[in-house]
Design an enzyme around this catalytic site. Structure first.
Site, short mmCIF file in Angstrom:
data_model
loop_
_atom_site.label_atom_id
_atom_site.label_comp_id
_atom_site.label_asym_id
_atom_site.label_seq_id
_atom_site.Cartn_x
_atom_site.Cartn_y
_atom_site.Cartn_z
N LYS A 1 21.33 29.84 135.40
CA LYS A 1 21.31 28.39 135.19
C LYS A 1 22.29 27.97 134.08
CE LYS A 1 17.89 27.47 138.13
NZ LYS A 1 17.40 28.67 138.86
C1 LIG Z 1 15.78 28.63 139.45
C2 LIG Z 1 14.86 27.66 140.11
C3 LIG Z 1 13.46 27.75 139.99
C4 LIG Z 1 12.74 28.92 139.38
O1 LIG Z 1 13.11 29.26 138.13
P1 LIG Z 1 13.01 30.77 137.58
O2 LIG Z 1 13.30 30.60 136.14
O3 LIG Z 1 14.02 31.59 138.30
O4 LIG Z 1 11.61 31.25 137.82
C5 LIG Z 1 12.69 26.74 140.54
N1 LIG Z 1 13.26 25.72 141.21
C6 LIG Z 1 14.58 25.61 141.39
C7 LIG Z 1 15.13 24.43 142.14
C8 LIG Z 1 15.44 26.58 140.86
O5 LIG Z 1 16.75 26.49 141.06
#
Ligand SMILES: *Cc1c(COP(=O)(O)O)cnc(C)c1O
Length: 369
Positions: free
Chosen positions: A184
């Protein structure tokens, strides 16, 4: 053959900076359980995200799952299938029934004009997704939720650091769940956070992330374990120092892609939203085979031949996953289905060079001739 370009590359501080940051952890032997790094990151994020309350968690998925649990929800939850697996799984794992609302074809967020027709006497909440950094129509969602007495939990995993009309994006709805996963815009290796309004919700969430323990001899409720540890928080403290610069670099990459791909027949680029301070999280492109002459899959394959790994994100839709086979009717979300078959997110990260953006664009443009 040139080096492989992946769809993203994790932001990292200089090694020395991280080593310096974790030195205190070595000295104190305090590795987790809401230590100094955790407290410090929590405070700094409140400021950076322009929100009142932040709870840090071990990842973004647990942020979603535990927030829903903390609200004691029951019944149906209206959500979008044009998202990562986590959103739908968090609903289902709470024993709730997802009701899928279609998305709009402009910014790919939940289509607010279709929301009200999906509300029944079993509906308890809306879980919209701010997708690719595009924010949902928060004003209309607020209005509808208020009218029907529904909770709103945003999946804000893609919108770290964004603002709408000068307000932190985490201030909308009852809660917003962020992901600080390695891929992210801002990462704590794995990690997540919930921004929320209600203090009581905050206490419930804290209990759920820490076994319900409130004091050495005081276990208040049945909780799980979803704490962010000190090494994650230390990574966050380092990355937060550089995130503004990283976002600026992402912006340059996005602007170059737009220059190169704007106006090409059969290519739809991401809509630029008014009043939004963007984080330039993703660069989705919709390929219309009839006009462009090649399908999304052909573009994906062509890039892969050149060692460039784009991603079919989001494909497949969550309401067509094998694990949900036969449970949901995908014909009720036709626009989401249309998009998922045609979308490709192109490589995008702060250190992606303009030369590489040009090389990727050249390959795509070259396919038309
Ligand atoms: C990355 C993501 C998640 C989950 O997050 P994690 O930190 O990987 O558990 C949930 N929703 C969306 C839209 C994402 O891109």
């Amino acid at each position: 053959m040139s080096n492989k370009i992946l769809v993203t590359r994790s932001s990292m501080p200089e090694l020395e900076e991280y080593v310096e940051e974790i030195r205190d952890i070595w000295d104190s032997h305090w590795l987790t359980n809401m230590g100094e790094k955790h407290k410090n990151l929590q405070q700094q994020l409140k400021d950076y995200m322009k929100v009142e309350n932040v709870e840090l968690l071990t990842n973004g998925h647990m942020a979603l799952e535990l927030t829903m649990q903390a609200m004691n929800l029951q019944g149906e939850v209206i959500t979008s299938p044009f998202t990562f697996a986590s959103t739908t799984h968090a609903i289902v794992r709470n024993g709730l029934i997802p009701v899928f609302c279609d998305v709009n074809p402009i910014d790919f967020t939940i289509d607010v004009t279709k929301l009200e027709s999906l509300i029944t006497d079993k509906t308890c909440a809306i879980v919209p997704v701010h997708v690719y950094g595009n924010i949902c129509n928060v004003e209309e969602i607020d209005r509808i939720a208020y009218k029907y007495g529904l909770k709103v939990i945003y999946d804000a995993a893609h919108t770290f650091g964004e603002e709408y009309k000068g307000c932190g994006i985490g201030t909308f709805g009852d809660a917003s769940c962020f992901s600080f996963h390695a891929t992210k815009v801002f990462n704590t290796i794995e990690g997540g956070a919930v921004c929320y309004k209600d203090e009581l919700l905050g206490q419930r969430l804290y209990n759920l992330k820490n076994f319900g323990i409130r004091g050495p001899e005081d276990v208040e409720s049945v909780g799980a374990n979803a704490k962010m540890n000190e090494f994650q928080a230390a990574m966050g403290l380092c990355n937060l120092r550089h995130v503004e610069r990283e976002i600026k670099k992402r912006k340059k990459v996005v602007e170059r892609y737009r220059e190169r791909l704007e106006g090409i027949k059969g290519i739809q680029l991401n809509h630029i939203q008014d009043n939004v301070k963007s984080n330039y999280a993703y660069f989705p492109v919709i390929f219309d085979e009839k006009l462009f002459g090649h399908s999304r899959n052909e573009v994906f394959d062509k890039l892969a031949e050149n060692n460039i790994m784009a991603r079919k994100y989001f494909y497949p839709l969550t309401n067509t996953f094998d694990c949900y086979h036969g449970q949901y009717d995908v014909s009720k979300t036709p626009i989401a289905l249309y998009l998922s078959k045609r979308v490709l997110t192109l490589p995008l990260y702060a250190d992606l060079s303009i030369e590489d953006v040009d090389r990727i664009s050249d390959i795509i443009v070259g396919m038309m001739e």
